[in-house]
Design an enzyme around this catalytic site. Structure first.
Site: not given
Ligand code: UDP
Length: 331
Positions: A32, A36, A50, A72, A116, A140, A144, A168, A188
């Site tokens: 969507n 990205g 979506d 993903f 994750s 989060y 997962k 990781f 990050h």
């Protein structure tokens, strides 16, 4: 194989798309574009849609006769998940279960799922093996883990094959400099260290220097994004009848926040302005993978086995694309 990559225009997904195509798979990207980038995938392979759009998903799966999916498309900011868990449960869990419904309708039985290391929480022992107990400490990680568990149940009931790949810390950029990390907002560590030396932020905040680690800062296992991508392709190709893989993807080496900063300073020759800030909610002190199982089961050979070579590729990307994909021409 005909593969649909959900979230394939993102940082890791776009690398997987490239690696799949290089292996001769027929690949479509479903994204969507909320996180990205259109420029990171070939335009003739991109479907803008979506995960919540069942009709478009159905149409896409049918039209392209999809045989397998890589998933993903999820939100992945630990800190944000603590403050906005609704967003995480809705997208990462509810929308993923809708995707699973669609797979069931279309008799698609091969799934590679982005899990994750956040599913482990604060592990009892380091390095973390696949048998380490999963007790996530943030929303989060819980989203997962919920999907990993759903996958196991669906696989059992409906005869699916799947790989749950527990990443990781994905890092670095493609060796040819064409694909790299560009998140808005960026949270990050490695990209933010570059932003600090490029003057895009006044300083790098170190989130806590009072952790029970040798230099007091958090330790993570940084894995190059191209190595992650190659593991995805190998995992997909390994999915024969009722294969169920749960694999840690890391390099088995941990580096502290201070070590990352020091390495960036060495590579760039520039001083990183820093400030010590309080700990970030939801951060475990130390996460290091035991990657032996992935290496063995997938015959996977990570190419980037030290932090310096990973950071070199990241630096090339940030130096040459100071505005990320923003200033690149559309493909
Ligand atoms: N970190 C930091 N400052 C930042 C961003 C991250 O000190 O501006 C730390 C963070 O607390 C964690 C490590 O760097 O210990 C890696 O964080 P990142 O967000 O890159 O990945 P995560 O481990 O959350 O997936």
């Amino acid at each position: 194989m005909k593969v649909l990559v959900l979230g394939g225009a993102g940082y890791i997904g776009s690398q997987a798309v490239r690696a799949l195509s290089a292996r001769g798979h027929q690949v479509w990207v479903y994204d969507n574009l909320s996180m990205g980038h259109r420029q990171s995938v070939p335009s003739n392979q991109l479907i803008i849609g979506d995960l919540a759009d069942q009709a478009l998903l159905d149409h896409t799966l049918l039209l392209h006769q999809i045989e397998a999916v890589m998933h993903f498309a999820a939100f992945a900011y630990v800190g944000e998940s603590v403050h906005h868990p609704d967003k995480y449960y809705q997208n990462n869990v509810v929308n993923t279960l809708h995707l699973f419904d669609a797979l069931k309708r279309h008799h698609i039985r091969k799934i590679v799922f982005s899990s994750s290391c956040a599913t482990y929480g604060i592990p009892a022992t380091i390095p973390i093996t696949e048998e380490t107990q999963q007790h996530p400490i943030n929303p989060y990680g819980r989203t997962k883990l919920i999907i990993e568990q759903a996958l196991a149940d669906y696989a059992q009931a409906y005869g699916w094959s799947y790989a749950a790949l527990r990443y990781f810390n994905a890092s670095g950029a493609s060796a040819d400099g064409s694909l790299g990390e560009d998140h808005t907002p960026e949270t990050h560590l490695i990209p933010l260290v570059f932003h600090a030396i490029q003057g895009k932020i006044p300083y790098l905040e170190i989130f806590g220097d009072d952790y029970p680690t040798p230099d007091g800062t958090c330790i993570r296992d940084y894995i190059h994004v191209e190595d992650l991508a190659s593991a995805h392709v190998l995992a997909l190709e390994k999915l024969a009848d009722r294969t169920h893989l749960k694999l840690n993807l890391g390099i088995g080496q941990g580096y502290s926040v201070k070590k990352v900063i020091e390495t960036v300073e060495k590579i760039t020759g520039k001083k990183v302005p820093i400030r010590i800030s309080p700990r970030r909610a939801g951060d475990p002190p130390e996460l290091i993978a035991a990657p032996a199982k992935a290496i063995r089961e997938l015959n996977w050979k990570p190419r980037y086995i030290d932090l310096e070579s990973i950071i070199e590729t990241a630096w090339r990307w940030h130096r040459d694309h100071p505005n990320g994909y923003g200033k690149m021409s559309k493909s």
